[in-house]
Motif scaffolding. Structure first.
Motif, mmCIF file in Angstrom:
data_model
loop_
_atom_site.group_PDB
_atom_site.id
_atom_site.type_symbol
_atom_site.label_atom_id
_atom_site.label_comp_id
_atom_site.label_asym_id
_atom_site.label_seq_id
_atom_site.Cartn_x
_atom_site.Cartn_y
_atom_site.Cartn_z
ATOM 1 N N GLN A 219 0.891 -1.246 -0.042
ATOM 2 C CA GLN A 219 0.042 0.107 -0.132
ATOM 3 C C GLN A 219 0.778 1.437 0.091
ATOM 4 O OE1 GLN A 219 -3.663 -0.165 -0.259
ATOM 5 N NE2 GLN A 219 -2.762 -1.906 -0.961
ATOM 6 N N TYR A 220 2.125 1.076 0.156
ATOM 7 C CA TYR A 220 3.231 2.187 -0.023
ATOM 8 C C TYR A 220 4.245 1.905 -0.622
ATOM 9 C CZ TYR A 220 0.148 3.334 4.359
ATOM 10 O OH TYR A 220 -1.015 3.829 5.128
ATOM 11 N N PRO A 221 5.368 2.800 -1.008
ATOM 12 C CA PRO A 221 6.151 2.483 -1.754
ATOM 13 C C PRO A 221 7.136 1.540 -0.795
ATOM 14 C CG PRO A 221 5.725 4.739 -2.277
ATOM 15 C CD PRO A 221 4.767 4.387 -1.142
ATOM 16 N N HIS A 222 8.088 0.847 -1.727
ATOM 17 C CA HIS A 222 9.009 0.010 -0.837
ATOM 18 C C HIS A 222 9.819 0.955 -0.271
ATOM 19 C CE1 HIS A 222 11.625 -3.594 -0.028
ATOM 20 N NE2 HIS A 222 12.378 -3.006 -0.269
ATOM 21 N N TYR A 223 10.362 2.114 -0.469
ATOM 22 C CA TYR A 223 11.235 3.192 0.370
ATOM 23 C C TYR A 223 10.374 3.514 1.451
ATOM 24 C CZ TYR A 223 13.138 7.322 1.930
ATOM 25 O OH TYR A 223 13.748 8.445 2.591
ATOM 26 N N ALA A 224 9.286 3.549 1.544
ATOM 27 C CA ALA A 224 8.582 3.672 2.980
ATOM 28 C C ALA A 224 8.757 2.601 3.783
ATOM 29 C CB ALA A 224 7.248 4.102 2.638
ATOM 30 N N PHE A 225 8.757 1.409 3.449
ATOM 31 C CA PHE A 225 8.913 -0.003 3.944
ATOM 32 C C PHE A 225 10.358 0.349 4.920
ATOM 33 C CE2 PHE A 225 10.757 -4.092 4.953
ATOM 34 C CZ PHE A 225 9.529 -4.803 5.515
ATOM 35 N N GLY A 226 11.253 0.650 4.288
ATOM 36 C CA GLY A 226 12.601 0.764 4.702
ATOM 37 C C GLY A 226 12.889 1.618 5.850
ATOM 38 N N VAL A 227 12.162 2.986 5.700
ATOM 39 C CA VAL A 227 12.146 3.938 6.613
ATOM 40 C C VAL A 227 11.262 3.700 7.794
ATOM 41 C CG1 VAL A 227 11.389 6.231 7.141
ATOM 42 C CG2 VAL A 227 12.601 5.881 4.795
ATOM 43 N N LEU A 228 10.285 2.957 7.460
ATOM 44 C CA LEU A 228 9.302 2.546 8.861
ATOM 45 C C LEU A 228 10.144 1.453 9.546
ATOM 46 C CD1 LEU A 228 6.042 2.569 7.034
ATOM 47 C CD2 LEU A 228 6.588 4.000 8.838
ATOM 48 N N ALA A 229 10.905 0.563 8.837
ATOM 49 C CA ALA A 229 11.398 -0.555 9.544
ATOM 50 C C ALA A 229 12.549 0.094 10.194
ATOM 51 C CB ALA A 229 11.887 -1.758 8.596
ATOM 52 N N ALA A 230 13.312 0.943 9.817
ATOM 53 C CA ALA A 230 14.569 1.526 10.548
ATOM 54 C C ALA A 230 13.847 2.220 11.850
ATOM 55 C CB ALA A 230 15.294 2.464 9.718
ATOM 56 N N LYS A 231 12.925 2.976 11.570
ATOM 57 C CA LYS A 231 12.332 3.558 12.912
ATOM 58 C C LYS A 231 11.811 2.721 13.997
ATOM 59 C CE LYS A 231 10.145 6.817 15.418
ATOM 60 N NZ LYS A 231 10.692 7.801 16.310
ATOM 61 N N ALA A 232 11.275 1.544 13.422
ATOM 62 C CA ALA A 232 10.606 0.382 14.353
ATOM 63 C C ALA A 232 11.890 -0.235 15.206
ATOM 64 C CB ALA A 232 9.617 -0.497 13.472
ATOM 65 N N ASP A 233 12.902 -0.556 14.395
ATOM 66 C CA ASP A 233 14.084 -1.132 15.109
ATOM 67 C C ASP A 233 14.460 -0.441 16.154
ATOM 68 O OD1 ASP A 233 14.308 -3.434 13.383
ATOM 69 O OD2 ASP A 233 15.519 -2.503 12.094
ATOM 70 N N ILE A 234 14.541 0.929 15.857
ATOM 71 C CA ILE A 234 14.977 1.817 17.087
ATOM 72 C C ILE A 234 13.945 1.816 18.442
ATOM 73 C CG2 ILE A 234 14.986 4.430 17.674
ATOM 74 C CD1 ILE A 234 16.075 4.797 15.035
ATOM 75 N N LEU A 235 12.727 1.871 18.080
ATOM 76 C CA LEU A 235 11.696 1.573 19.101
ATOM 77 C C LEU A 235 11.932 0.340 19.642
ATOM 78 C CD1 LEU A 235 8.601 3.179 17.136
ATOM 79 C CD2 LEU A 235 9.925 4.139 18.872
ATOM 80 N N LEU A 236 12.203 -0.767 18.933
ATOM 81 C CA LEU A 236 12.173 -2.052 19.415
ATOM 82 C C LEU A 236 13.465 -2.009 20.553
ATOM 83 C CD1 LEU A 236 10.319 -4.452 19.401
ATOM 84 C CD2 LEU A 236 11.913 -5.449 17.414
ATOM 85 N N ALA A 237 14.471 -1.464 20.146
ATOM 86 C CA ALA A 237 15.693 -1.422 20.992
ATOM 87 C C ALA A 237 15.643 -0.791 22.247
ATOM 88 C CB ALA A 237 16.884 -0.958 20.043
ATOM 89 N N GLU A 238 14.664 0.346 22.122
ATOM 90 C CA GLU A 238 14.261 1.072 23.307
ATOM 91 C C GLU A 238 13.318 0.406 24.234
ATOM 92 O OE1 GLU A 238 12.786 4.744 21.706
ATOM 93 O OE2 GLU A 238 14.479 5.770 21.142
ATOM 94 N N LEU A 239 12.564 -0.346 23.440
ATOM 95 C CA LEU A 239 11.584 -1.165 24.394
ATOM 96 C C LEU A 239 12.243 -2.385 25.041
ATOM 97 C CD1 LEU A 239 8.626 -1.797 25.253
ATOM 98 C CD2 LEU A 239 8.506 -3.176 23.213
ATOM 99 N N GLU A 240 13.260 -2.865 24.645
ATOM 100 C CA GLU A 240 14.099 -4.199 25.166
ATOM 101 C C GLU A 240 14.823 -3.471 26.383
ATOM 102 O OE1 GLU A 240 14.040 -7.417 24.657
ATOM 103 O OE2 GLU A 240 12.452 -6.881 23.434
ATOM 104 N N ALA A 241 15.724 -2.217 25.865
ATOM 105 C CA ALA A 241 16.455 -1.392 27.026
ATOM 106 C C ALA A 241 15.432 -1.283 28.528
ATOM 107 C CB ALA A 241 17.030 -0.216 26.619
ATOM 108 N N SER A 242 14.324 -0.900 28.132
ATOM 109 C CA SER A 242 13.344 -0.319 29.348
ATOM 110 C C SER A 242 13.261 -1.565 30.224
ATOM 111 C CB SER A 242 12.009 0.083 28.688
ATOM 112 O OG SER A 242 11.335 -0.887 28.197
ATOM 113 N N LYS A 243 13.377 -2.828 29.614
ATOM 114 C CA LYS A 243 13.104 -3.995 30.418
ATOM 115 C C LYS A 243 14.458 -4.164 31.595
ATOM 116 C CE LYS A 243 10.873 -6.392 26.659
ATOM 117 N NZ LYS A 243 11.101 -7.624 25.893
#
Length: 352
Positions: A219-243
């Motif tokens: 539903q979005y260009p492949h470029y958007a997928f890469g940008v979103l995944a990079a942001k999600a990786d950061i959020l996931l790392a922050e979530l793991e660190a919060s544990k």
């Protein structure tokens, strides 16, 4: 009341603030008082403002309960999930809709699903399994440590049905299986899912079209997928660190740092442990309260000074120093240069 047979949510289990904020808005549109809902769930507006922020799972369940009660609509959560897609409340939904195929969308849901709802914290893992048996493909929800919570299952399944329905050319869910008794609003399940719904099943699952994994999404260009995944990786790392204990201490320090009274006793009390227990747990992570506090102050001060929007004196206040001179000495100890020089070097402007 919420129809559930549950144990208390695991310590540290959270959901995306975007989910809670969306539910509040949806219930408000149906007669609930915004401030009343927040008060009942002990949530504040600032916590919900960042959709990628975290809300305690226990408070989210209280919010669900309160929203149903004040609107008088037991089917409220199911209707909310029908009306508001995951892409509107979490980066997880955006990544799924940017995936090339439904198969890839499922992989990304497994990878990043904890950003939307981390039910199994601290030992979080994928929430679903894909199972093929005799030509039938099922997506099976793994048992949750807090027991059966129909509101969590019905909302997740409704979004997984209604969201892709907008862009898929044929039905992708052929049957829904639920491990709980039919609720009073059973007819809403039939209307929303538009397929056979079986209650009192052995597990929560959905029977999928056997060829669904290859169906196109994008539903979005492949470029958007890469940008979103990079942001999600950061959020996931922050979530793991919060544990970690360090992450918990930092999270407790952030909202009170500017008060200048961020002592170990106060943080230990907020975490529900003694001062000595806090020190022991931090020591196991090869750190100390003093180091965590100093590192957090240094990181925040550096960010403020790089931004160039606050003065050195204001930065000192924001990170908990009442004396700007003491802040300047501490900052030079941290970085090897004074805050004014750091600000000029990193911003290119004059320090105020």
């Amino acid at each position: 009341m919420i129809e559930r047979n549950v144990a208390p949510p695991p310590a540290g289990a959270t959901v995306a603030a975007g989910l809670a904020a969306s539910l509040v808005d949806f219930a408000t549109g149906r007669g609930a008082q915004h401030t009343d809902l927040l008060a009942r769930a002990e949530l504040d507006e600032t916590r919900l403002a960042d959709i990628d922020g975290r809300v305690d799972l226990g408070r989210y369940l209280v919010l669900i309960d309160a929203a149903r009660q004040v609107t008088g609509d037991p089917a409220l959560v199911l209707r909310w999930a029908e009306a508001v897609g995951m892409a509107e409340v979490s980066i997880v939904g955006l990544i799924m809709e940017a995936s090339a195929t439904m198969g890839e969308a499922f992989v990304q849901m497994q990878r990043y699903g904890g950003l939307a709802m981390e039910i199994d914290a601290p030992a979080s893992g994928p929430r679903y399994d894909l199972v093929r048996r005799g030509g039938e493909l099922r997506m099976v929800e793994r048992p949750m440590p807090l027991g059966i919570v129909p509101a969590l299952t019905e909302s997740a399944f409704a979004r997984l049905v209604c969201g892709p329905r907008r862009f898929l050319e044929q039905p992708h869910v052929l049957a829904v299986h639920l491990a709980y008794a039919p609720p009073s609003y059973r007819s809403e399940y039939d209307r929303i899912f538009r397929c056979p719904v079986h209650f009192n099943a052995s597990c929560n699952a959905m029977t999928l079209h056997p060829e669904i994994l290859g169906w196109r999404v994008a539903q979005y260009p492949h470029y958007a997928f890469g940008v979103l995944a990079a942001k999600a990786d950061i959020l996931l790392a922050e979530l793991e660190a919060s544990k970690t204990v360090r992450g918990q201490v930092e999270a407790a320090l952030l909202p009170i740092l500017h008060e200048g009274e961020a002592g170990a006793d106060r943080i230990a009390a907020q975490l529900g442990i003694s001062r000595q227990t806090l020190f022991r747990r931090l020591q196991r992570e090869d750190t100390s309260f003093r180091q965590v506090l100093g590192d957090l102050r240094q990181r925040l001060a550096s960010d403020y000074l790089r931004g160039g929007k606050v003065s050195v004196n204001e930065t000192a206040y924001l990170v908990g120093f009442s004396d700007p001179a003491a802040f300047s000495r501490a900052f030079k100890r941290w970085t090897g240069q004074g805050p004014k020089a750091f600000r000029r070097q990193n911003k290119g402007g004059s320090a105020v």
